[in-house]
Design an enzyme around this catalytic site. Structure first.
Site, PDB file in Angstrom:
ATOM      1  N   THR A 112       0.815  -1.216   0.000  1.00  0.00           N
ATOM      2  CA  THR A 112       0.000   0.000   0.000  1.00  0.00           C
ATOM      3  C   THR A 112       0.848   1.264   0.000  1.00  0.00           C
ATOM      4  O   THR A 112       0.439   2.292  -0.545  1.00  0.00           O
ATOM      5  CB  THR A 112      -0.945  -0.037   1.230  1.00  0.00           C
ATOM      6  OG1 THR A 112      -1.791  -1.166   1.071  1.00  0.00           O
ATOM      7  CG2 THR A 112      -1.805   1.203   1.346  1.00  0.00           C
ATOM      8  N   SER A 115       1.699  -7.432  -0.824  1.00  0.00           N
ATOM      9  CA  SER A 115       2.441  -8.423  -0.026  1.00  0.00           C
ATOM     10  C   SER A 115       1.776  -9.803   0.052  1.00  0.00           C
ATOM     11  O   SER A 115       2.466 -10.793   0.314  1.00  0.00           O
ATOM     12  CB  SER A 115       2.805  -7.872   1.343  1.00  0.00           C
ATOM     13  OG  SER A 115       1.710  -7.836   2.205  1.00  0.00           O
ATOM     14  N   THR A 134       1.874  -4.462   4.178  1.00  0.00           N
ATOM     15  CA  THR A 134       1.791  -4.784   5.606  1.00  0.00           C
ATOM     16  C   THR A 134       1.228  -6.178   5.886  1.00  0.00           C
ATOM     17  O   THR A 134       1.450  -6.724   6.967  1.00  0.00           O
ATOM     18  CB  THR A 134       0.924  -3.742   6.345  1.00  0.00           C
ATOM     19  OG1 THR A 134      -0.371  -3.724   5.741  1.00  0.00           O
ATOM     20  CG2 THR A 134       1.547  -2.367   6.294  1.00  0.00           C
ATOM     21  N   ASP A 135       0.503  -6.765   4.914  1.00  0.00           N
ATOM     22  CA  ASP A 135      -0.158  -8.059   5.201  1.00  0.00           C
ATOM     23  C   ASP A 135       0.840  -9.148   5.590  1.00  0.00           C
ATOM     24  O   ASP A 135       0.560  -9.965   6.473  1.00  0.00           O
ATOM     25  CB  ASP A 135      -0.971  -8.520   3.990  1.00  0.00           C
ATOM     26  CG  ASP A 135      -2.196  -7.647   3.730  1.00  0.00           C
ATOM     27  OD1 ASP A 135      -2.533  -6.827   4.591  1.00  0.00           O
ATOM     28  OD2 ASP A 135      -2.797  -7.802   2.655  1.00  0.00           O
TER      29      ASP A 135
HETATM   30  N1  LIG Z   1      -1.339  -2.011   3.972  1.00  0.00           N
HETATM   31  C1  LIG Z   1      -0.891  -2.878   3.061  1.00  0.00           C
HETATM   32  O1  LIG Z   1       0.220  -2.764   2.601  1.00  0.00           O
HETATM   33  C2  LIG Z   1      -1.817  -4.022   2.715  1.00  0.00           C
HETATM   34  C3  LIG Z   1      -1.669  -4.561   1.315  1.00  0.00           C
HETATM   35  N2  LIG Z   1      -2.742  -5.488   1.037  1.00  0.00           N
HETATM   36  C4  LIG Z   1      -0.344  -5.314   1.149  1.00  0.00           C
HETATM   37  O2  LIG Z   1       0.053  -6.000   2.055  1.00  0.00           O
HETATM   38  O3  LIG Z   1       0.249  -5.233   0.120  1.00  0.00           O
END
Ligand SMILES: NC(=O)C[C@H](N)C(=O)O
Length: 321
Positions: A12, A54, A86-87
């Site tokens: 993200t 991710s 973040t995932d």
């Molecule tokens: N906040 C994020 O980065 C979530 C996103 N779906 C990822 O992990 O790529």
């Protein structure tokens, strides 16, 4: 002048929201110009090793990233910052922590809001991560995660909220430091650090979660697959429904190591209970109890440990340290 290398990998922090409200990979990264933001002069190299959400990241990508970090350090970087979705950020951070043996700061960060959303947290998180990477004290603490002004160790940090910017927390011990307007403050230090000098990531380790009424079916279904190891998020202090026990025994007899963690958010799995399926029985079967890692991190650790040994005693020691 201090040399910092920023490696972008997607997530993200490198995404934008479109007119229909869907967040998608964009063509920009936050803070492409860092000049004048820090008290000291810095020389910043920026590269992109891959650009993935991710959930698309695999152990092979993590290894590629580890090599990219090593190259950046060989080329003179005195601190490395990685931006990541973040995932699965906690898994990549822990993987890097286990395979890299470097004494320069390596800091992962990400964002919960994409770049064109109101209150985007990516630019500030990247700024804070660079602050930590500039701090020499950060070099002996293993791979760090900096989000929302907190500094976490790779071993403990976990994503706890689907959308809140304060999502990253360290349930066992809390963050090891904070980033303030006046600088970086570490308030405690990690006590141990494992290292697996791997050259491959070929082991297939499956992660399962226990639930009330779980029985033998899933274990029977999995027995047709080639599995090198199994991690189970067990109940409470480390207990399993009794119907699963004969199957667990079969896996152990076939030489497939089983690592048990708790599905609880906090605490350590231990062989406390003596009833059918209780921790005592599971430990006697040869199931390895892990000391506080969550399931996804125990899976990373078992996959890496199995690249170096299949010895049950040695594997057990890795999880009791
Ligand atoms: N906040 C994020 O980065 C979530 C996103 N779906 C990822 O992990 O790529």
């Amino acid at each position: 002048m201090r040399k910092i290398h920023i490696i972008h990998t997607g997530g993200t922090i490198s995404m934008e929201e479109d007119q229909r409200g869907a967040v998608k990979p964009g063509d920009k990264h936050p803070l492409s110009d860092l000049s004048g933001l820090f008290d000291i002069e810095i020389d910043v190299q920026i590269s992109e090793i891959f650009r993935l959400p991710s959930p698309h990241v695999t152990l092979a990508h993590m290894r590629q990233l580890a090599q990219g970090i090593e190259e950046a350090i060989q080329n003179g970087a005195e601190g490395v910052v990685v931006t990541h979705g973040t995932d699965t950020l906690e898994e990549t951070a822990y993987f890097l922590d286990l395979v890299l043996q470097q004494n320069v700061p390596i800091v992962l960060t990400g964002a919960m809001r994409s770049n064109n959303e109101l209150g985007a947290d990516g630019p500030h998180n990247l700024f804070s991560a660079v602050e930590v990477a500039l701090c020499k004290e950060a070099g002996d603490k293993g791979v760090l995660v900096v989000m929302n002004d907190e500094i976490h160790t790779a071993a403990n940090v976990t994503k706890t909220h689907t959308s809140n910017v304060a999502t990253f927390q360290s349930p066992q011990y809390g963050p090891i430091g904070i980033v303030t307007k006046r600088g970086v403050n570490f308030h405690h230090a990690p006590t141990s650090h494992d290292h697996f000098p791997i050259t491959e990531t070929k082991k297939n380790v499956i992660l399962l979660k226990a639930y009330a009424g779980m029985d033998e079916q899933i274990f029977q279904a999995l027995s047709s697959l080639k599995i090198d190891g199994l991690v189970i998020e067990a109940l409470g202090q480390g207990n399993m429904p009794p119907q699963t026990v004969p199957q667990l025994q079969k896996y152990i007899e076939k030489g497939i190591p089983i690592v048990l963690v708790s599905r609880c958010f906090n605490g350590i799995a231990q062989d406390v209970y003596g009833y059918e399926g209780g921790g005592r029985m599971l430990k006697e079967l040869g199931i390895i109890f892990s000391n506080g890692l969550n399931g996804q991190k125990a899976r990373i650790k078992l996959a890496l440990a199995l690249e170096t040994t299949s010895n049950h005693e040695v594997l057990s020691q890795y999880f009791t340290q």
